[in-house]
Design a protein around this motif. Structure first.
Motif, PDB file in Angstrom:
ATOM      1  N   GLY B  51     -47.222  14.630  -4.984  1.00 14.84           N
ATOM      2  CA  GLY B  51     -46.766  15.735  -5.841  1.00 14.84           C
ATOM      3  C   GLY B  51     -46.030  16.756  -5.007  1.00 14.84           C
ATOM      4  O   GLY B  51     -45.581  16.475  -3.901  1.00 14.84           O
ATOM      5  N   GLY B  52     -45.907  17.957  -5.560  1.00 18.80           N
ATOM      6  CA  GLY B  52     -45.256  19.035  -4.815  1.00 18.80           C
ATOM      7  C   GLY B  52     -43.822  18.691  -4.443  1.00 18.80           C
ATOM      8  O   GLY B  52     -43.399  18.860  -3.289  1.00 18.80           O
ATOM      9  N   MET B  53     -43.061  18.231  -5.412  1.00 15.00           N
ATOM     10  CA  MET B  53     -41.695  17.778  -5.128  1.00 15.00           C
ATOM     11  C   MET B  53     -40.884  18.883  -4.453  1.00 15.00           C
ATOM     12  O   MET B  53     -40.873  20.030  -4.887  1.00 15.00           O
ATOM     13  CB  MET B  53     -41.016  17.360  -6.437  1.00 15.00           C
ATOM     14  CG  MET B  53     -39.661  16.712  -6.242  1.00 15.00           C
ATOM     15  SD  MET B  53     -39.185  15.827  -7.745  1.00 15.00           S
ATOM     16  CE  MET B  53     -37.530  15.324  -7.326  1.00 15.00           C
ATOM     17  N   GLY B  54     -40.222  18.507  -3.371  1.00 12.84           N
ATOM     18  CA  GLY B  54     -39.427  19.460  -2.594  1.00 12.84           C
ATOM     19  C   GLY B  54     -40.127  19.941  -1.339  1.00 12.84           C
ATOM     20  O   GLY B  54     -39.534  20.676  -0.549  1.00 12.84           O
ATOM     21  N   GLY B  55     -41.369  19.537  -1.134  1.00 12.25           N
ATOM     22  CA  GLY B  55     -42.143  20.090  -0.025  1.00 12.25           C
ATOM     23  C   GLY B  55     -42.293  19.196   1.193  1.00 12.25           C
ATOM     24  O   GLY B  55     -42.808  19.645   2.227  1.00 12.25           O
ATOM     25  N   MET B  58     -41.000  20.369   4.607  1.00 13.97           N
ATOM     26  CA  MET B  58     -41.710  21.556   5.108  1.00 13.97           C
ATOM     27  C   MET B  58     -43.126  21.219   5.565  1.00 13.97           C
ATOM     28  O   MET B  58     -43.636  21.832   6.506  1.00 13.97           O
ATOM     29  CB  MET B  58     -41.746  22.644   4.034  1.00 13.97           C
ATOM     30  CG  MET B  58     -40.421  23.354   3.832  1.00 13.97           C
ATOM     31  SD  MET B  58     -39.741  24.144   5.323  1.00 13.97           S
ATOM     32  CE  MET B  58     -41.049  25.283   5.752  1.00 13.97           C
ATOM     33  N   ILE B  59     -43.776  20.265   4.914  1.00  9.67           N
ATOM     34  CA  ILE B  59     -45.068  19.801   5.432  1.00  9.67           C
ATOM     35  C   ILE B  59     -44.840  19.247   6.842  1.00  9.67           C
ATOM     36  O   ILE B  59     -45.606  19.525   7.769  1.00  9.67           O
ATOM     37  CB  ILE B  59     -45.681  18.729   4.507  1.00  9.67           C
ATOM     38  CG1 ILE B  59     -45.988  19.323   3.122  1.00  9.67           C
ATOM     39  CG2 ILE B  59     -46.961  18.147   5.129  1.00  9.67           C
ATOM     40  CD1 ILE B  59     -46.473  18.299   2.091  1.00  9.67           C
ATOM     41  N   GLY B  62     -44.505  22.198   9.429  1.00 10.21           N
ATOM     42  CA  GLY B  62     -45.787  22.800   9.827  1.00 10.21           C
ATOM     43  C   GLY B  62     -46.563  21.884  10.759  1.00 10.21           C
ATOM     44  O   GLY B  62     -47.164  22.324  11.748  1.00 10.21           O
ATOM     45  N   GLY B  86     -33.445  24.380   0.896  1.00  3.01           N
ATOM     46  CA  GLY B  86     -33.643  25.513   1.797  1.00  3.01           C
ATOM     47  C   GLY B  86     -34.406  25.117   3.049  1.00  3.01           C
ATOM     48  O   GLY B  86     -34.251  25.736   4.106  1.00  3.01           O
ATOM     49  N   ALA B  87     -35.218  24.066   2.926  1.00  2.75           N
ATOM     50  CA  ALA B  87     -35.989  23.603   4.086  1.00  2.75           C
ATOM     51  C   ALA B  87     -35.072  23.196   5.236  1.00  2.75           C
ATOM     52  O   ALA B  87     -35.442  23.341   6.409  1.00  2.75           O
ATOM     53  CB  ALA B  87     -36.882  22.421   3.698  1.00  2.75           C
TER      54      ALA B  87
END
Lengths: 176, 196
Positions: B51-55, B58-59, B62, B86-87
């Motif tokens: 899930g969390g489409m677009g992430g 960025m995961i 981190g 934006g990532a």
């Protein structure tokens, strides 16, 4: 020209100390005037990595990855940024990632700009709907203890915890 | 859009990339890229994002900051990457040397009916990553080019961005474990050794 009402900012320094003592290693942020001092402290420190974001949801995902790799993080944002995070919070909730968010409020106490009111007024409800535990603070003397306790709660119980700092604490813009 | 080359098979591309991973850590995107990674073989150091489409990227950032001595691979799709463009800017500013972002670009939203994504109309993801400041970017159009680029994914000073043009064949789902809490704890235990 909008000018910032002068307020005592030592609470920001003490929050930074709480971050260091709490083992925070990554601080992700979209700038807010209310966070300016804390962001500056994080940027100058070698103990935390300050990461500017283009939108707040990036920080939610980033701090999930940080925790996977053994780092604790903090997300600094304005209340309007909470709305940008909603679907990414589902990752936090589903996986029980610890997430500490520090939210400076707009649209709440002494707000002049009507456009800030809808998201500011809905911030706590939006966070609650996204599975976060909400810790509002409107007394400057309680900011640091609230942050410290919220850090423990987030990282010891693997939950999303958001501290909402009122405009009563950070001061509100005087529009003249 | 008429293609000028035979696009790559996504399962084969991912299998070839991961065959050389050694100690590398893997974050997937949601949907097909997740199934592709699962088809290549499970690992405690795979974090399957459902899930969390677009992430996904960025995961990866981190994680790459937290584990600077480990290579971190993000393998995601074009639709997922487009949702979090934006990532690319945020990652480029941080310049994590150990992060490689791989987009399996079939120019389609594969899980929702194969609708065209923006890359189908010419949006150049590798170009956007280069403009953001990624020091090494590539668009891979052939198996030979992929073979030549794979070592860069693991050894080049990152962040590396690589768009692999894959065909839009609808492949059988290969579903990994889906309980997020379990996946998170498994990954962290394997990498860090503790949940505290």
């Amino acid at each position: 020209m909008a000018k910032k009402k002068k307020t005592e900012v030592t609470w920001a320094d003490r929050i930074f100390d709480s971050f260091v003592h709490g083992g925070i290693r990554q601080v992700a942020y979209v700038p807010d005037a209310g966070h300016a001092r804390l962001i500056s402290l994080c940027e100058r420190s070698s103990k935390v990595r300050a990461v500017p974001l283009t939108t707040e949801e990036e920080g939610v995902a980033m701090l999930a990855g940080a925790w996977l790799g053994g780092h604790r993080g903090a997300l600094l944002m304005q209340s309007s940024g909470v709305g940008n995070c909603i679907n990414m919070f589902s990752v936090i909730q589903e996986c029980r990632f610890p997430l500490f968010s520090l939210v400076t409020m707009r649209g709440e106490f002494g707000e002049f700009n009507p456009w800030q009111v809808p998201m500011g007024d809905g911030t706590a409800r939006a966070l609650a709907n996204a599975g976060a535990l909400i810790k509002p603070v409107d007394d400057v003397s309680r900011v640091v203890e609230t942050v410290t306790a919220a850090l423990t709660l987030a990282f010891s119980t693997y939950r999303s915890v958001a501290v909402l700092i009122s405009q009563r604490v950070i001061g509100y813009k005087v529009w003249k | 859009m008429q293609t000028r080359f035979k696009k790559l098979d996504r399962r084969d591309a991912v299998a070839r990339i991961l065959k050389q991973r050694r100690e590398a850590l893997l974050i997937t995107g949601l949907g097909s890229s997740c199934w592709d990674a699962a088809a290549a073989g499970d690992s405690d150091t795979n974090f399957y994002v459902w899930g969390g489409m677009g992430g996904a990227a960025m995961i990866g950032l981190g994680l790459a900051i937290a584990q600077p001595l480990r290579r971190v691979l993000v393998i995601t799709g074009d639709g997922e990457m487009l949702m979090g463009l934006g990532a690319l800017a945020t990652i480029a500013v941080q310049r994590p040397k150990n992060l490689s972002v791989i987009v399996l670009d079939n120019e389609r939203y594969g899980e929702t009916g194969m609708q065209a994504t923006h890359t189908h109309y010419g949006v150049d993801l590798a170009g956007m990553a280069a403009c953001a400041g990624f020091p090494l970017t590539a668009t891979i159009n052939s198996n030979k080019a992929l073979t030549e680029f794979i070592p860069q994914l693991y050894e080049a000073n990152g962040p590396v961005f690589c768009s692999v043009k894959v065909d839009d064949a609808k492949l059988p789902m290969v579903l990994p474990e889906r309980d997020g809490t379990w996946l998170k704890s498994r990954f962290r235990k394997a990498v860090v050794g503790s949940l505290d």
